[in-house]
Design an enzyme around this catalytic site. Structure first.
Site, short mmCIF file in Angstrom:
data_model
loop_
_atom_site.label_atom_id
_atom_site.label_comp_id
_atom_site.label_asym_id
_atom_site.label_seq_id
_atom_site.Cartn_x
_atom_site.Cartn_y
_atom_site.Cartn_z
N SER A 1 32.11 -26.32 17.05
CA SER A 1 32.80 -26.22 15.76
C SER A 1 33.20 -27.60 15.26
O SER A 1 34.29 -27.80 14.71
CB SER A 1 34.04 -25.32 15.85
OG SER A 1 34.45 -24.94 14.57
N SER B 1 36.93 -22.14 10.18
CA SER B 1 35.61 -22.69 10.54
C SER B 1 34.45 -21.73 10.39
O SER B 1 33.29 -22.15 10.53
CB SER B 1 35.65 -23.23 11.97
OG SER B 1 36.35 -24.44 12.02
N LYS C 1 31.61 -22.72 8.15
CA LYS C 1 30.48 -23.53 8.60
C LYS C 1 29.17 -22.74 8.54
O LYS C 1 28.08 -23.33 8.46
CB LYS C 1 30.71 -24.03 10.03
CG LYS C 1 31.80 -25.10 10.15
CD LYS C 1 31.97 -25.53 11.60
CE LYS C 1 32.87 -26.76 11.73
NZ LYS C 1 34.30 -26.46 11.48
#
Length: 477
Positions: free
Chosen positions: A143, A79, A82
């Protein structure tokens, strides 16, 4: 002769052995001071199983590397990817495409993605308008994969593949030479059950990057969009307040002050974990004038969720070492300074990174002052700190030149007139010396060099010297 050769061979052997012994000792000492040892010495309970596969610490203003261990190892960041999506969202806002108050109407696909249990998400209801601001909080605090997809689709008007190409193009532009993105959120495209499917992009591929590349991304994100920390620093936040869709989001960055591994000055950036990437961590913290960025990749194993906490132990420990060793500070003030015995005038204050309790050394090159340091740049696209300068004497000449242009020409013209007069008089005396030169007597005692001739030479040299001074520095009267 034989003894001499034997002694030379012995001395050569001693030198070679000493050289390699020194290398071995230095290497051994460095190997002992690895990230595991640093973390254990800082008081954290950990072991070899959790040791990160790669890590790096850089200073956020200069991009200089303060610590690195396998920084170019290719890895799945999960993640943390991102952050690239968020970079493109901030860039789109800077270009006027939309604002923080712009709303995104959730689709049936968005709602379906939010209900996939295996993915990290927040609640999304089809038909509801979600402000960009709240979607950013959902992306960076919770997230949320669905919030990331919604923001990506806003940037490209629902062209999912275009956004992936934008991510890769931006990576190249920023100098992320070992990064390839296949999805916008860090989760494999195939895990979205067909609700997110960028055309022409490998559905089963993991994003690939390195600790160095993520540090470069974080450097540019914080430099160009410093408000990023507004969305990465809350430990808990409520989005969609005062609506039926209000939701409390919890931050997984346990190094934020007040949480399990709370670290003084920490205010972001992003965590990430996956079966193939283990537990990863991108962080930033600021103390006094020094802001650091760190990346920690591959802590532990997905099967052992203790790695989610252990990544913060390693991150805190190398932050501690970097903060204790280095500081970002003003090294030289604007204006007059003496550098390497040269009097110079700096265009502005000069800031840089220096080891604590040491005195900086500088280099003068062309028209720039740089810091003489062993620290390297995280990327060749990020230049080392420098400041423009002028030599004080040259500036003085420029000031005299400016006075001339402003009408105060009298002194300069008078000076050149006197300089020329001295040269003319010099040549005149040299010529007169020939007229008054005495004929040699029968005894041959007449002097060969006339005093007038010597005086003429002196006047010529003085006139030329004063002319050079006038051109280089200014009028001498």
């Amino acid at each position: 002769m034989k003894k001499r050769k034997v002694l030379l061979k012995i001395c050569s052997l001693i030198l070679v052995l000493g050289y390699f012994s020194g290398i071995f000792t230095a290497t051994s000492a460095y190997a002992q001071e690895d990230i595991l040892t640093i973390t254990q010495n800082a008081g954290y309970q950990t072991n070899e199983f959790y040791k990160p596969k790669a890590s790096i610490v850089i200073e956020a203003q200069t991009g200089q590397v303060l610590w690195e261990d396998n920084p170019d190892l290719k890895w799945n960041p999960a993640s943390i990817a991102k952050l690239m999506s968020v970079y493109l969202v901030f860039e789109a806002m800077a270009n006027g495409q939309f604002t923080l108050d712009t709303t995104v109407k959730a689709t049936d696909n968005d709602q379906a993605i939010s209900q996939i249990y295996e993915l990290s998400n927040n609640s999304i209801v089809s038909g509801v308008d979600y402000p960009v601001r709240d979607l950013l909080y959902a992306t960076l605090v919770q997230s949320s994969n669905v919030a990331t997809v919604m923001l990506a689709n806003l940037v490209t008007a629902n062209d999912e593949a275009k956004f992936i190409h934008m991510m890769n193009d931006k990576a190249k532009k920023l100098g992320m030479t070992n990064s390839t993105f296949y999805n916008c959120s860090g989760a494999e495209t195939g895990s979205f059950n067909g609700y997110y499917k960028p055309e022409g992009i490998d559905q089963n591929a993991d994003n690939v990057t390195t600790a160095r590349d993520l540090a470069i991304l974080s450097y540019h994100l914080l430099k160009n969009y410093p408000d990023t920390v507004t969305y990465t620093s809350p430990t808990q936040i409520t989005i969609m307040e005062n609506t039926p869709y209000a939701e409390v989001l919890e931050n997984h960055n346990y190094s934020l002050p007040g949480l399990a591994y709370g670290y003084e000055g920490a205010d972001g950036l992003k965590t990430g974990s996956s079966p193939t990437g283990g537990f990863n961590y991108a962080a930033t913290a600021k103390r006094e004038n020094t802001r650091l960025i760190e990346i920690v990749l591959g802590v532990g194993d997905w099967e052992d969720q203790e790695g989610e906490l252990q990544r913060h132990a390693f991150g805190n420990a190398i932050f501690d070492q970097a903060f204790a060793t280095y500081e970002y500070k003003q090294l030289l003030p604007k204006g007059n300074n003496t550098i390497n015995k040269e009097e110079v005038i700096l265009e502005q204050d000069f800031y840089g990174v220096i080891q604590r309790n040491t005195e900086p050394a500088f280099n003068l090159s062309a028209d720039k002052v740089t810091l003489n340091t062993s620290l390297t740049q995280v990327s060749p696209t990020i230049k080392a700190p420098s400041v423009g300068f002028k030599y004080a004497k040259k500036l003085k000449a420029l000031q005299h030149s400016t006075l001339l242009k402003n009408g105060n020409k009298k002194n300069s013209l008078s000076t050149f007139f006197i300089n020329g007069l001295l040269v003319i008089l010099g040549f005149l005396f040299m010529a007169l010396s020939k007229l008054f030169k005495k004929e040699p007597s029968e005894t041959g005692n007449a002097k060969n060099i006339s005093p007038l001739f010597v005086l003429g030479i002196i006047l010529v040299l003085v006139g030329i010297g004063l002319s050079i001074y006038t051109v280089g520095v200014g009028p001498w009267i």
